[in-house]
Write a protein that holds these residues in place. Sequence first.
Motif, PDB file in Angstrom:
ATOM      1  N   GLU A   1     -49.174 -47.299  16.771  1.00 17.47           N
ATOM      2  CA  GLU A   1     -49.315 -48.696  17.185  1.00 17.47           C
ATOM      3  C   GLU A   1     -48.394 -49.626  16.396  1.00 17.47           C
ATOM      4  O   GLU A   1     -47.854 -50.581  16.929  1.00 17.47           O
ATOM      5  N   THR A   2     -48.241 -49.354  15.095  1.00 24.92           N
ATOM      6  CA  THR A   2     -47.429 -50.277  14.281  1.00 24.92           C
ATOM      7  C   THR A   2     -45.949 -50.189  14.654  1.00 24.92           C
ATOM      8  O   THR A   2     -45.232 -51.188  14.574  1.00 24.92           O
ATOM      9  N   LEU A   3     -45.498 -49.015  15.085  1.00 20.39           N
ATOM     10  CA  LEU A   3     -44.107 -48.906  15.550  1.00 20.39           C
ATOM     11  C   LEU A   3     -43.927 -49.681  16.853  1.00 20.39           C
ATOM     12  O   LEU A   3     -42.953 -50.420  17.013  1.00 20.39           O
ATOM     13  N   HIS A   4     -44.882 -49.519  17.776  1.00 22.26           N
ATOM     14  CA  HIS A   4     -44.833 -50.292  19.027  1.00 22.26           C
ATOM     15  C   HIS A   4     -44.863 -51.793  18.734  1.00 22.26           C
ATOM     16  O   HIS A   4     -44.097 -52.571  19.292  1.00 22.26           O
ATOM     17  N   ALA A   5     -45.768 -52.183  17.850  1.00 21.60           N
ATOM     18  CA  ALA A   5     -45.920 -53.603  17.519  1.00 21.60           C
ATOM     19  C   ALA A   5     -44.650 -54.159  16.877  1.00 21.60           C
ATOM     20  O   ALA A   5     -44.300 -55.324  17.077  1.00 21.60           O
ATOM     21  N   THR A   6     -43.957 -53.325  16.131  1.00 22.37           N
ATOM     22  CA  THR A   6     -42.712 -53.758  15.474  1.00 22.37           C
ATOM     23  C   THR A   6     -41.649 -54.086  16.513  1.00 22.37           C
ATOM     24  O   THR A   6     -40.978 -55.122  16.437  1.00 22.37           O
ATOM     25  N   LEU A   7     -41.522 -53.225  17.517  1.00 18.84           N
ATOM     26  CA  LEU A   7     -40.541 -53.495  18.577  1.00 18.84           C
ATOM     27  C   LEU A   7     -40.960 -54.716  19.396  1.00 18.84           C
ATOM     28  O   LEU A   7     -40.128 -55.561  19.741  1.00 18.84           O
ATOM     29  N   ALA A   8     -42.270 -54.806  19.692  1.00 16.16           N
ATOM     30  CA  ALA A   8     -42.755 -55.930  20.510  1.00 16.16           C
ATOM     31  C   ALA A   8     -42.541 -57.253  19.781  1.00 16.16           C
ATOM     32  O   ALA A   8     -42.062 -58.228  20.378  1.00 16.16           O
ATOM     33  N   SER A   9     -42.862 -57.308  18.506  1.00 19.19           N
ATOM     34  CA  SER A   9     -42.713 -58.568  17.772  1.00 19.19           C
ATOM     35  C   SER A   9     -41.234 -58.902  17.567  1.00 19.19           C
ATOM     36  O   SER A   9     -40.842 -60.069  17.539  1.00 19.19           O
ATOM     37  N   SER A  10     -40.386 -57.875  17.430  1.00 22.74           N
ATOM     38  CA  SER A  10     -38.944 -58.117  17.299  1.00 22.74           C
ATOM     39  C   SER A  10     -38.391 -58.732  18.581  1.00 22.74           C
ATOM     40  O   SER A  10     -37.593 -59.675  18.541  1.00 22.74           O
ATOM     41  N   GLU A  11     -38.847 -58.189  19.716  1.00 21.38           N
ATOM     42  CA  GLU A  11     -38.387 -58.713  20.996  1.00 21.38           C
ATOM     43  C   GLU A  11     -38.901 -60.138  21.193  1.00 21.38           C
ATOM     44  O   GLU A  11     -38.150 -61.038  21.605  1.00 21.38           O
ATOM     45  N   ALA A  12     -40.173 -60.353  20.870  1.00 17.22           N
ATOM     46  CA  ALA A  12     -40.771 -61.691  21.034  1.00 17.22           C
ATOM     47  C   ALA A  12     -40.045 -62.730  20.178  1.00 17.22           C
ATOM     48  O   ALA A  12     -39.926 -63.890  20.573  1.00 17.22           O
ATOM     49  N   ALA A  13     -39.544 -62.301  19.033  1.00 20.67           N
ATOM     50  CA  ALA A  13     -38.851 -63.225  18.126  1.00 20.67           C
ATOM     51  C   ALA A  13     -37.379 -63.381  18.490  1.00 20.67           C
ATOM     52  O   ALA A  13     -36.643 -64.123  17.831  1.00 20.67           O
ATOM     53  N   GLY A  14     -36.948 -62.678  19.542  1.00 24.13           N
ATOM     54  CA  GLY A  14     -35.567 -62.811  19.994  1.00 24.13           C
ATOM     55  C   GLY A  14     -34.555 -62.027  19.176  1.00 24.13           C
ATOM     56  O   GLY A  14     -33.350 -62.300  19.238  1.00 24.13           O
ATOM     57  N   LEU A  15     -35.015 -61.032  18.419  1.00 25.49           N
ATOM     58  CA  LEU A  15     -34.074 -60.195  17.667  1.00 25.49           C
ATOM     59  C   LEU A  15     -33.314 -59.289  18.643  1.00 25.49           C
ATOM     60  O   LEU A  15     -33.855 -58.914  19.685  1.00 25.49           O
ATOM     61  N   PRO A  16     -32.075 -58.916  18.322  1.00 20.94           N
ATOM     62  CA  PRO A  16     -31.329 -58.029  19.228  1.00 20.94           C
ATOM     63  C   PRO A  16     -32.000 -56.654  19.312  1.00 20.94           C
ATOM     64  O   PRO A  16     -32.590 -56.182  18.341  1.00 20.94           O
ATOM     65  N   ALA A  17     -31.918 -56.031  20.506  1.00 19.19           N
ATOM     66  CA  ALA A  17     -32.572 -54.730  20.742  1.00 19.19           C
ATOM     67  C   ALA A  17     -31.667 -53.604  20.264  1.00 19.19           C
ATOM     68  O   ALA A  17     -31.188 -52.785  21.057  1.00 19.19           O
ATOM     69  N   ILE A  18     -31.432 -53.563  18.949  1.00 17.09           N
ATOM     70  CA  ILE A  18     -30.500 -52.566  18.403  1.00 17.09           C
ATOM     71  C   ILE A  18     -31.143 -51.686  17.337  1.00 17.09           C
ATOM     72  O   ILE A  18     -30.449 -51.054  16.549  1.00 17.09           O
ATOM     73  N   ALA A  19     -32.479 -51.644  17.325  1.00 17.81           N
ATOM     74  CA  ALA A  19     -33.152 -50.700  16.418  1.00 17.81           C
ATOM     75  C   ALA A  19     -32.822 -49.275  16.842  1.00 17.81           C
ATOM     76  O   ALA A  19     -32.453 -49.029  17.996  1.00 17.81           O
ATOM     77  N   VAL A  20     -32.981 -48.340  15.937  1.00 16.49           N
ATOM     78  CA  VAL A  20     -32.751 -46.937  16.286  1.00 16.49           C
ATOM     79  C   VAL A  20     -33.689 -46.526  17.418  1.00 16.49           C
ATOM     80  O   VAL A  20     -34.787 -47.059  17.559  1.00 16.49           O
ATOM     81  N   ALA A  21     -33.261 -45.555  18.216  1.00 15.43           N
ATOM     82  CA  ALA A  21     -34.138 -44.962  19.228  1.00 15.43           C
ATOM     83  C   ALA A  21     -35.221 -44.160  18.505  1.00 15.43           C
ATOM     84  O   ALA A  21     -35.029 -43.735  17.368  1.00 15.43           O
TER      85      ALA A  21
END
Length: 222
Positions: free
Chosen positions: A22-42
């Motif tokens: 859940e925390t990994l999912h939440a990390t991507l979701a909060s990054s997207e919500a904050a407008g961070l670029p979608a360039i985290a590792v796969a």
Amino acid sequence: MTQPQWADVDSYYADLFMEEDETLHATLASSEAAGLPAIAVAPNLGKLLRLLLQAMRARRVLEIGTLGGYSTLWMGKALQPEGRLVTLEAEPRHADVARANITRAGLEEIVELRLGSAVETLRWMVKAGEAPFDFIFIDADKPNYAAYFTLALKLSRPGTLILADNVVRKGAVTDAGSPDANVQGVRRMNELIAAEPRVSATAIQTVGQKGYDGFALMLVLF
Ligand code: SAH
Ligand code: DHB
Ligand code: MG
């Protein structure tokens, strides 16, 4: 072979093999919500980072480029309670998102985020006599990759693994005349690696949800 097919195969293996909590999912979701670029590792590269740390029983990890903390979490949870992960980030907005994600994952005692230009932070760490790291993940701005490699080596010991992300860049890395500063940055690092007798290196091309790219893996020799 096309991009949708690469992404399908990534999803297939992510569903089968990746313990994406859940925390990994939440990390991507909060990054997207904050407008961070979608360039985290796969997820599959996040998992590879975790497996490498577990295989070498890493206790001290250095990450250059935090973003929202997604790769930080993959690695941080692979460490023993007495393990330490130092992660470097220049953007205060990214650091704020990452800190919240690190705390949500219960990693605030293990992960230390150092805010500032990573070249300066690394120089300061070398000067301060920081203990060597077991594993170093280079993933910040590509024009500084040669500097990151040089400084990473100063923070290494024999047996340290250094992994540098995004060294293929859709194949553009082979173009010596490329006007892309990212490509030139990776190429300058590669020339240093090639001329460096203290490391042994390989590079792996990857396709997947992030397109066509790859990473370099280096062992600091004994
Ligand atoms: N490792 C992350 C992705 C990092 S993206 C993950 O996989 O989840 C690259 C990050 O490097 C961005 O957050 C960017 O702000 C940061 N960065 C760019 N230039 C930097 C610099 N000079 N010093 C430190 N961080 C930098
Ligand atoms: C970029 C940076 C990354 O670290 C990555 O994994 C993908 C893309 C970029 O700056 O475009
Ligand atoms: Mg990257």
